[in-house]
Design an enzyme around this catalytic site. Structure first.
Site, PDB file in Angstrom:
ATOM      1  N   GLY A  14       0.776  -1.233   0.000  1.00 27.35           N
ATOM      2  CA  GLY A  14       0.000   0.000   0.000  1.00 27.35           C
ATOM      3  C   GLY A  14       0.808   1.284   0.000  1.00 27.35           C
ATOM      4  O   GLY A  14       0.305   2.332   0.413  1.00 27.35           O
ATOM      5  N   SER A  15       2.034   1.230  -0.532  1.00 26.47           N
ATOM      6  CA  SER A  15       2.830   2.472  -0.499  1.00 26.47           C
ATOM      7  C   SER A  15       2.243   3.523  -1.451  1.00 26.47           C
ATOM      8  O   SER A  15       2.323   4.724  -1.166  1.00 26.47           O
ATOM      9  CB  SER A  15       4.298   2.194  -0.822  1.00 26.47           C
ATOM     10  OG  SER A  15       4.458   1.772  -2.152  1.00 26.47           O
ATOM     11  N   ARG A  95      -5.710  -8.796  -8.807  1.00 23.06           N
ATOM     12  CA  ARG A  95      -6.726  -9.580  -9.519  1.00 23.06           C
ATOM     13  C   ARG A  95      -7.234  -8.805 -10.727  1.00 23.06           C
ATOM     14  O   ARG A  95      -7.364  -7.581 -10.671  1.00 23.06           O
ATOM     15  CB  ARG A  95      -7.883  -9.931  -8.579  1.00 23.06           C
ATOM     16  CG  ARG A  95      -7.455 -10.943  -7.539  1.00 23.06           C
ATOM     17  CD  ARG A  95      -8.504 -11.192  -6.510  1.00 23.06           C
ATOM     18  NE  ARG A  95      -7.925 -11.939  -5.421  1.00 23.06           N
ATOM     19  CZ  ARG A  95      -7.925 -13.282  -5.322  1.00 23.06           C
ATOM     20  NH1 ARG A  95      -8.528 -14.000  -6.250  1.00 23.06           N
ATOM     21  NH2 ARG A  95      -7.346 -13.888  -4.313  1.00 23.06           N
ATOM     22  N   HIS A 113       1.532   0.846 -13.140  1.00 29.05           N
ATOM     23  CA  HIS A 113       2.337  -0.337 -13.467  1.00 29.05           C
ATOM     24  C   HIS A 113       3.813   0.060 -13.509  1.00 29.05           C
ATOM     25  O   HIS A 113       4.159   1.112 -14.075  1.00 29.05           O
ATOM     26  CB  HIS A 113       1.884  -0.904 -14.826  1.00 29.05           C
ATOM     27  CG  HIS A 113       2.663  -2.111 -15.222  1.00 29.05           C
ATOM     28  ND1 HIS A 113       2.413  -3.369 -14.692  1.00 29.05           N
ATOM     29  CD2 HIS A 113       3.722  -2.265 -16.068  1.00 29.05           C
ATOM     30  CE1 HIS A 113       3.269  -4.227 -15.208  1.00 29.05           C
ATOM     31  NE2 HIS A 113       4.069  -3.587 -16.037  1.00 29.05           N
TER      32      HIS A 113
HETATM   33  C1  GRF Z   1       3.382  -0.992  -7.556  1.00 25.43           C
HETATM   34  O1  GRF Z   1       4.736  -1.142  -7.872  1.00 25.43           O
HETATM   35  C2  GRF Z   1       2.531  -0.908  -8.787  1.00 25.43           C
HETATM   36  O2  GRF Z   1       3.238  -0.451  -9.888  1.00 25.43           O
HETATM   37  C3  GRF Z   1       2.097  -2.332  -9.017  1.00 25.43           C
HETATM   38  O3  GRF Z   1       1.968  -2.881  -7.734  1.00 25.43           O
HETATM   39  C4  GRF Z   1       2.852  -2.222  -6.836  1.00 25.43           C
HETATM   40  C5  GRF Z   1       2.072  -1.858  -5.607  1.00 25.43           C
HETATM   41  O4  GRF Z   1       2.899  -1.391  -4.594  1.00 25.43           O
HETATM   42  N1  GRF Z   1       0.872  -2.361  -9.780  1.00 25.43           N
HETATM   43  P1  GRF Z   1       2.286  -0.774  -3.285  1.00 25.43           P
HETATM   44  O5  GRF Z   1       1.386  -1.818  -2.656  1.00 25.43           O
HETATM   45  O6  GRF Z   1       1.545   0.468  -3.663  1.00 25.43           O
HETATM   46  O7  GRF Z   1       3.473  -0.485  -2.418  1.00 25.43           O
END
Ligand code: GRF
Length: 201
Positions: A14-15, A95, A113
């Site tokens: 969730g960063s 998902r 992404h």
């Molecule tokens: C991110 O690197 C995003 O690009 C990908 O999943 C990751 C999620 O990271 N779709 P976080 O949970 O927001 O830290």
């Protein structure tokens, strides 16, 4: 101006969700996080929502590994509508969304992404970029459609690949770029909504 209602979906740490919630708190993002939903019971993203006093829900995903079952996806639509969500923000949601969500929120679901799409869709895109010997990679925010890591691109940010990069150092640098780009793009969409109230949202 009424803030744009966000529903944030994630499966992990969730960063990106934190970066969005911090931008809202700082007043640089004219949005309101209405709900955070995870398909993983103990995902850290739910903890972050609680830290920011945002409504948070665990959604049991059902029997499949890579998508929600029909009942769960229908329930997801209901929860987002009840929360008056206008933009669905995927932040590490693992998902694939199907017709119930795509039809309920046309061009109102975005994803981030960790590559410069259309190059390197799929899992661990930073490792794919390293293995391919690239010198530049980055991150992409795009609308979500029925294909994985597809859909119209809204914005991208480049990140250099340094000679001594490991998968970990490169991923960390991409995430820093993500944390800047995602709130900026959502703010841009907020601006579009207010200048053209009937388009998109
Ligand atoms: C991110 O690197 C995003 O690009 C990908 O999943 C990751 C999620 O990271 N779709 P976080 O949970 O927001 O830290």
């Amino acid at each position: 101006m009424k803030p744009l209602g966000l529903g944030i979906l994630g499966s992990g740490k969730g960063s990106n969700c934190r970066a969005i919630l911090e931008s809202i708190r700082a007043g640089t993002l004219p949005a309101a996080a209405r709900i955070v939903i995870s398909d993983v019971f103990d995902a850290q993203i739910l903890e972050i929502a609680r830290e920011f006093s945002v409504s948070n829900v665990y959604l049991p995903p059902g029997q499949f590994r890579t998508r929600l079952d029909l009942e769960a996806e229908t329930e997801l639509v209901r929860m987002l509508r009840d929360a008056e969500v206008e933009l669905v923000v995927l932040a590490g949601f693992m998902r694939v969304l199907k017709a119930p969500m795509l039809e309920a929120f046309p061009r109102q679901i975005i994803n981030i992404h960790p590559s410069l799409l259309p190059t390197f869709p799929g899992l661990e895109a930073w490792k794919q970029a390293l293995a391919a010997g690239e010198t530049i990679t980055g991150c992409t925010v795009h609308y979500v459609d029925e294909k994985i890591d597809h859909g119209d691109i809204i914005a991208q940010r480049e990140v250099p690949i340094l000679p001594n990069d490991s998968a970990e150092t490169l991923h960390a640098r991409i995430q820093i770029a993500e944390h800047e780009l995602y709130p900026e793009v959502i703010a841009q969409l907020c601006g579009q909504r207010s200048s053209s109230p009937r388009s998109g949202f």
